[in-house]
Design an enzyme around this catalytic site. Structure first.
Site, PDB file in Angstrom:
ATOM      1  N   LYS A 130     -22.285  -0.308 -45.352  1.00 24.10           N
ATOM      2  CA  LYS A 130     -21.251  -2.023 -44.168  1.00 24.10           C
ATOM      3  C   LYS A 130     -22.107  -0.993 -42.974  1.00 24.10           C
ATOM      4  CE  LYS A 130     -17.348  -3.383 -44.563  1.00 24.10           C
ATOM      5  NZ  LYS A 130     -15.495  -3.132 -44.821  1.00 24.10           N
TER       6      LYS A 130
HETATM    7  C1  E4P Z   1     -13.607  -5.493 -44.787  1.00 20.84           C
HETATM    8  O1  E4P Z   1     -14.244  -6.076 -45.080  1.00 20.84           O
HETATM    9  C2  E4P Z   1     -12.922  -5.572 -44.108  1.00 20.84           C
HETATM   10  O2  E4P Z   1     -12.752  -4.248 -43.698  1.00 20.84           O
HETATM   11  C3  E4P Z   1     -10.828  -5.825 -44.082  1.00 20.84           C
HETATM   12  O3  E4P Z   1     -11.397  -7.169 -45.043  1.00 20.84           O
HETATM   13  C4  E4P Z   1     -10.997  -5.894 -42.821  1.00 20.84           C
HETATM   14  O4  E4P Z   1      -9.354  -6.248 -42.848  1.00 20.84           O
HETATM   15  P1  E4P Z   1      -8.306  -6.081 -41.719  1.00 20.84           P
HETATM   16  O5  E4P Z   1      -8.966  -6.677 -41.129  1.00 20.84           O
HETATM   17  O6  E4P Z   1      -6.745  -6.834 -42.912  1.00 20.84           O
HETATM   18  O7  E4P Z   1      -7.483  -4.984 -41.913  1.00 20.84           O
END
Ligand code: E4P
Length: 223
Positions: free
Chosen positions: A93
């Protein structure tokens, strides 16, 4: 344009118990994590991070997104290679920044799959797809929080990728509640990464509970 695929369900957590619970439902296709989710589980230090990803990979047979912390090209590449070496299902990622795009292109050429994170616009998604990202992650909850419509962005990116023939999958992230999942499915998201509560929320309907109670009551008459 009608596309034929079924939306994949990922769970958005680093909590092993929640990952196990979702996996036992039999509908889980993968896991996404981020530094905030890892910190929430008290995971600290490189060895602990690697061991935690190994544990997730042992639980779930599907793509597991592991996020780099570095923000410069060399650092992202070094960290991403280490993460990718943990297990064949690890997807690196990478944040949506200039060096992130360069690294996504590097990883794509090297056969390492990537998930471009922190996507908040169609332009960012196009750039990540062009660089060869396997997934782009628009954060729909955070877009909603700032007064815009996150699902509209999913629709727009899905449409662009479809007419342009990009193979990159649109991974709807930052899901806040069950209706987000339904709207992402309507919008044609390839993947939805959800907290466990939002997945379990899809199960709920009061008429199901009332109907089941009545059936069980009447079943007693047949025993
Ligand atoms: C996943 O890949 C993201 O990092 C995550 O969904 C972010 O979510 P949030 O906005 O609830 O922190």
């Amino acid at each position: 344009m009608i596309q034929k695929f079924s939306m994949k369900f990922f769970i958005d957590t680093a909590n092993l118990a929640q990952i196990k619970e979702a996996n036992e439902l039999g509908i889980l296709d993968g896991v996404t994590t981020n530094p905030s989710l890892m910190a929430k589980e008290g995971i600290k230090g490189e060895a602990a991070i690697i061991n935690h990803y190994k544990a997730i990979c042992e639980l779930v047979d599907g793509d597991i997104s592991a996020e780099v912390i570095a923000t410069d090209f060399a650092g992202i590449v070094e960290e991403g290679k280490k993460l990718a070496a943990i297990h064949k299902n690890i997807v690196v990622k990478v944040p949506m920044i200039k060096d992130g795009i360069k690294a996504i292109k590097y990883f794509s050429d090297a056969g390492i799959r990537t998930n471009c994170t922190l996507v908040f616009s169609a332009g960012q998604a196009i750039l990540a797809a062009k660089a060869g990202a396997s997934y782009v992650s628009p954060f729909i909850g955070r877009i909603d929080d700032s007064g815009w419509d996150g699902v509209q962005l999913i629709e727009q990116i899905v449409h662009i990728f479809s007419i342009q023939g990009f193979k990159t999958e649109v991974l709807a992230a930052s899901i806040r509640f069950p209706n987000h999942i339904i709207r992402c499915a309507e919008a044609g998201a390839h993947v939805c990464t959800c907290p466990l509560d939002s997945i379990l929320g899809l199960l709920k309907h009061p008429l199901t509970d009332i109907g089941l109670a009545k059936f069980l009551e009447d079943a007693k008459k047949t025993q």
